[in-house]
Design a protein around this motif. Structure first.
Motif, short mmCIF file in Angstrom:
data_model
loop_
_atom_site.label_atom_id
_atom_site.label_comp_id
_atom_site.label_asym_id
_atom_site.label_seq_id
_atom_site.Cartn_x
_atom_site.Cartn_y
_atom_site.Cartn_z
N VAL A 260 11.71 5.67 3.64
CA VAL A 260 12.63 6.13 2.27
C VAL A 260 11.35 5.71 1.44
CG1 VAL A 260 14.26 5.26 0.99
CG2 VAL A 260 14.82 5.53 3.21
N VAL A 261 10.64 4.58 1.49
CA VAL A 261 9.65 4.20 0.43
C VAL A 261 8.42 5.11 0.36
CG1 VAL A 261 7.78 2.45 0.31
CG2 VAL A 261 10.08 1.84 1.18
N ARG A 262 8.16 5.78 1.79
CA ARG A 262 6.78 6.66 1.69
C ARG A 262 7.25 7.83 1.18
NH1 ARG A 262 5.57 6.75 7.07
NH2 ARG A 262 4.12 4.93 6.71
N GLN B 20 -0.02 4.42 4.34
CA GLN B 20 -0.02 3.29 5.11
C GLN B 20 -0.29 1.83 4.24
OE1 GLN B 20 -2.74 4.37 7.96
NE2 GLN B 20 -1.32 5.35 9.35
N GLN B 21 -1.32 2.07 3.48
CA GLN B 21 -1.62 0.73 2.61
C GLN B 21 -0.42 0.39 1.76
OE1 GLN B 21 -5.13 1.77 0.48
NE2 GLN B 21 -6.27 1.65 2.48
N PHE B 22 0.11 1.57 1.10
CA PHE B 22 1.25 1.21 0.20
C PHE B 22 2.37 0.81 0.82
CE2 PHE B 22 5.04 2.60 -1.95
CZ PHE B 22 4.96 2.25 -3.09
N GLU C 87 5.98 -3.86 2.05
CA GLU C 87 6.70 -4.76 2.89
C GLU C 87 6.48 -6.13 2.75
OE1 GLU C 87 9.35 -3.96 4.88
OE2 GLU C 87 9.03 -1.75 4.36
N ASN C 88 5.27 -6.42 2.22
CA ASN C 88 4.95 -7.81 1.97
C ASN C 88 5.63 -8.35 0.77
OD1 ASN C 88 3.03 -7.97 4.15
ND2 ASN C 88 1.28 -7.47 2.99
N LEU C 89 5.67 -7.60 -0.22
CA LEU C 89 6.29 -8.08 -1.66
C LEU C 89 7.85 -7.97 -1.03
CD1 LEU C 89 4.64 -5.81 -4.24
CD2 LEU C 89 4.32 -8.28 -3.76
N ARG C 90 8.66 -7.14 -0.34
CA ARG C 90 9.99 -7.09 -0.25
C ARG C 90 10.26 -8.44 0.60
NH1 ARG C 90 12.98 -2.04 2.29
NH2 ARG C 90 12.40 -3.01 4.28
N SER C 91 9.28 -8.70 1.37
CA SER C 91 9.57 -9.94 2.45
C SER C 91 9.65 -11.23 1.85
CB SER C 91 8.57 -10.10 3.68
OG SER C 91 7.38 -10.54 3.06
N ARG D 55 11.19 -2.99 -9.03
CA ARG D 55 10.15 -3.61 -9.57
C ARG D 55 9.08 -3.81 -8.34
NH1 ARG D 55 7.35 -4.71 -13.63
NH2 ARG D 55 6.60 -6.82 -14.00
N ILE D 56 9.52 -3.94 -7.10
CA ILE D 56 8.72 -4.06 -6.12
C ILE D 56 7.88 -2.74 -5.92
CG2 ILE D 56 8.52 -3.93 -3.35
CD1 ILE D 56 11.10 -5.87 -3.60
#
Length: 190
Positions: A66-68, A93-95, A100-104, A112-113
């Motif tokens: 979904v994010v991609r 992939q970097q995105f 995922e790091n910001l969402r965690s 905003r993420i």
């Protein structure tokens, strides 16, 4: 049955079986899958007239899909991807990793993420470009050193040309003793 290639007449297994029995195919030429199929036949024979199952096709989506999709819909990545290069991650992939790091961390909402991840990815690209430029600049010489190297190379060629014109190379033995280059006559001698 063995002579027909029509899928309506038997299955591929029965056709190969007929070819083997009839001697049209040697045992060493049989397909690799034949013995496995004979040892473990399927529950239902794979025939063309067997009715298809009515199971609904499940839609498989991962959270990163979904994010991609959102990334590719709003910001089209413009990069060349090499399918043989497994060391480097693509921009998408970097995105996804940054997202995922910001969402965690859980401090921001989804929109905003997404925006923060776009900004971080742009900063990373900018840093990579500046590092590549720095590496390119290290490989080149300053313009004044480059000019001196060009002039010294030109001087070397001019000196070599003068030595060849001033030094007579009448005998091959004499040229070898003096160390004045290569005797061309001896190179092309049959």
């Amino acid at each position: 049955m063995a002579q027909s290639r029509l899928e309506k007449i038997g299955t591929i297994f029965t056709r190969i079986q007929g070819l083997l029995r009839g001697g049209a195919m040697k045992a060493e030429d049989k397909p690799i899958w034949y013995d496995v199929y004979a040892a473990f036949p399927p529950k239902l024979e794979p025939r063309y007239d067997r009715p298809a199952s009515n199971l609904p096709i499940r839609r498989i989506f991962y959270a990163e899909d979904v994010v991609r999709a959102k990334l590719h819909k709003q910001n089209r990545p413009n990069e060349t991807i090499s399918l043989t290069d497994h060391r480097r991650n693509t921009q998408s992939q970097q995105f996804v990793q940054l997202y995922e790091n910001l969402r965690s961390q859980g401090a921001l909402d989804e929109q905003r993420i997404y925006e923060t991840t776009l900004d971080l990815l742009a900063e990373q690209r900018q840093q990579l470009r500046s590092e590549e430029r720095a590496d390119d600049n290290l490989g080149t010489l300053p313009s004044d050193e480059l000019e001196t190297n060009k002039s010294s190379l030109l001087n070397d060629f001019q000196q070599a040309e003068e030595q060849q014109t001033t030094t007579p190379t009448s005998t091959p033995g004499k040229a070898k003793k003096e160390g004045v280059g290569i005797n061309i006559d001896s190179l092309f001698k049959d």
